[in-house]
Design a protein around this motif. Structure first.
Motif, PDB file in Angstrom:
ATOM      1  N   ILE A   1      70.903  43.266  41.231  1.00 56.70           N
ATOM      2  CA  ILE A   1      69.824  42.273  41.357  1.00 56.70           C
ATOM      3  C   ILE A   1      69.483  42.077  42.838  1.00 56.70           C
ATOM      4  O   ILE A   1      70.256  42.456  43.722  1.00 56.70           O
ATOM      5  CB  ILE A   1      70.228  40.898  40.764  1.00 56.70           C
ATOM      6  CG1 ILE A   1      71.457  40.335  41.488  1.00 56.70           C
ATOM      7  CG2 ILE A   1      70.431  40.979  39.272  1.00 56.70           C
ATOM      8  CD1 ILE A   1      71.744  38.888  41.146  1.00 56.70           C
ATOM      9  N   LYS A   2      68.342  41.454  43.085  1.00 53.83           N
ATOM     10  CA  LYS A   2      67.960  41.119  44.454  1.00 53.83           C
ATOM     11  C   LYS A   2      68.834  39.954  44.943  1.00 53.83           C
ATOM     12  O   LYS A   2      68.951  38.932  44.253  1.00 53.83           O
ATOM     13  CB  LYS A   2      66.484  40.711  44.480  1.00 53.83           C
ATOM     14  CG  LYS A   2      65.997  40.283  45.846  1.00 53.83           C
ATOM     15  CD  LYS A   2      64.502  40.022  45.789  1.00 53.83           C
ATOM     16  CE  LYS A   2      63.964  39.550  47.121  1.00 53.83           C
ATOM     17  NZ  LYS A   2      64.221  38.158  47.396  1.00 53.83           N
ATOM     18  N   VAL A   3      69.430  40.143  46.094  1.00 53.60           N
ATOM     19  CA  VAL A   3      70.231  39.091  46.725  1.00 53.60           C
ATOM     20  C   VAL A   3      69.443  38.571  47.922  1.00 53.60           C
ATOM     21  O   VAL A   3      68.936  39.347  48.733  1.00 53.60           O
ATOM     22  CB  VAL A   3      71.604  39.655  47.166  1.00 53.60           C
ATOM     23  CG1 VAL A   3      72.338  38.679  48.088  1.00 53.60           C
ATOM     24  CG2 VAL A   3      72.461  39.971  45.941  1.00 53.60           C
ATOM     25  N   ASP A   4      69.346  37.243  48.038  1.00 53.43           N
ATOM     26  CA  ASP A   4      68.523  36.660  49.102  1.00 53.43           C
ATOM     27  C   ASP A   4      69.299  36.412  50.384  1.00 53.43           C
ATOM     28  O   ASP A   4      68.722  36.416  51.476  1.00 53.43           O
ATOM     29  CB  ASP A   4      67.935  35.332  48.608  1.00 53.43           C
ATOM     30  CG  ASP A   4      67.112  35.528  47.355  1.00 53.43           C
ATOM     31  OD1 ASP A   4      66.161  36.322  47.400  1.00 53.43           O
ATOM     32  OD2 ASP A   4      67.439  34.904  46.325  1.00 53.43           O
ATOM     33  N   TYR A   5      70.582  36.165  50.256  1.00 51.02           N
ATOM     34  CA  TYR A   5      71.381  35.846  51.446  1.00 51.02           C
ATOM     35  C   TYR A   5      72.825  36.246  51.174  1.00 51.02           C
ATOM     36  O   TYR A   5      73.275  36.218  50.027  1.00 51.02           O
ATOM     37  CB  TYR A   5      71.294  34.346  51.754  1.00 51.02           C
ATOM     38  CG  TYR A   5      71.857  33.970  53.102  1.00 51.02           C
ATOM     39  CD1 TYR A   5      71.148  34.235  54.270  1.00 51.02           C
ATOM     40  CD2 TYR A   5      73.096  33.350  53.199  1.00 51.02           C
ATOM     41  CE1 TYR A   5      71.675  33.902  55.510  1.00 51.02           C
ATOM     42  CE2 TYR A   5      73.627  33.007  54.443  1.00 51.02           C
ATOM     43  CZ  TYR A   5      72.906  33.287  55.587  1.00 51.02           C
ATOM     44  OH  TYR A   5      73.436  32.958  56.807  1.00 51.02           O
ATOM     45  N   LYS A   6      73.540  36.627  52.240  1.00 52.09           N
ATOM     46  CA  LYS A   6      74.937  37.053  52.065  1.00 52.09           C
ATOM     47  C   LYS A   6      75.855  36.268  52.994  1.00 52.09           C
ATOM     48  O   LYS A   6      75.531  36.069  54.167  1.00 52.09           O
ATOM     49  CB  LYS A   6      75.084  38.545  52.380  1.00 52.09           C
ATOM     50  CG  LYS A   6      74.312  39.450  51.448  1.00 52.09           C
ATOM     51  CD  LYS A   6      74.439  40.887  51.914  1.00 52.09           C
ATOM     52  CE  LYS A   6      73.459  41.779  51.171  1.00 52.09           C
ATOM     53  NZ  LYS A   6      73.374  43.112  51.751  1.00 52.09           N
TER      54      LYS A   6
END
Ligand code: SF4
Length: 170
Positions: A130-135
């Protein structure tokens, strides 16, 4: 999100729950709770409702079963912001190190002939599915990094990426 509480979910995939523990051990969290509502937290209640919509989804752990593939897709549908938390979620973690071997070989080494209901996969980082916005990196991430990211989201802004040295002396 103005004047409304920010809805937070904290979910776990294949992991040691250490990232959630780090989160839980931050006294400062109590001061943030007047701005936030915890809608789902696997460490507190494993059967908590993962179907609820949230503003921020923190995901700990690697994607290591077909069920976890479906879970991260569901979380992505329900969350405005998805944050991958820790080495397992951002990079696959220790459990992803055996990629040069067959999964069946690894499985037998650890579990022998034990039968399980779930369908295991090679451990992968969350953003493979999935798209991850922040890590948030680290094993687990530093408390100050959690606070920085969460606090910034809670005031309606966006945190900068955090630089991680190879070692704390660097
Ligand atoms: Fe545990 Fe480290 Fe994985 Fe977090 S990143 S779940 S602390 S092994």
């Amino acid at each position: 999100m103005e004047n409304e509480k920010v809805r937070i979910g904290f979910y776990a995939l294949t992991s040691c729950y250490g990232c959630q523990l780090q989160f839980a051990m931050m006294d400062e969290i109590l001061h943030l709770l007047d701005k936030a509502e915890i809608e789902c937290w696997f460490m507190v209640e494993r059967d908590s409702d993962e179907d609820r919509e949230v503003d921020i989804a923190f995901i700990e752990g690697s994607v290591s079963t077909q069920e976890e593939v479906e879970l991260v897709k569901k979380i992505r549908e329900k969350a405005k912001i998805v944050v991958a938390v820790g080495a397992c979620a951002t990079q696959g973690g220790v459990q992803s190190w055996g990629k040069d071997k067959e999964l069946s070989e690894l499985w037998k080494t650890v579990y022998g002939d034990a039968h399980v209901k779930f369908e295991p996969k090679m451990a992968e980082p969350v953003e493979k599915y999935i798209k991850v916005d922040y890590k948030l990196y680290g094993c687990p991430p530093e408390k100050k990094d959690f606070l920085y990211a969460l606090g910034t989201f809670l005031v309606g802004s966006w945190p900068e990426d955090i630089d991680y040295p190879v070692c704390v002396e660097c």
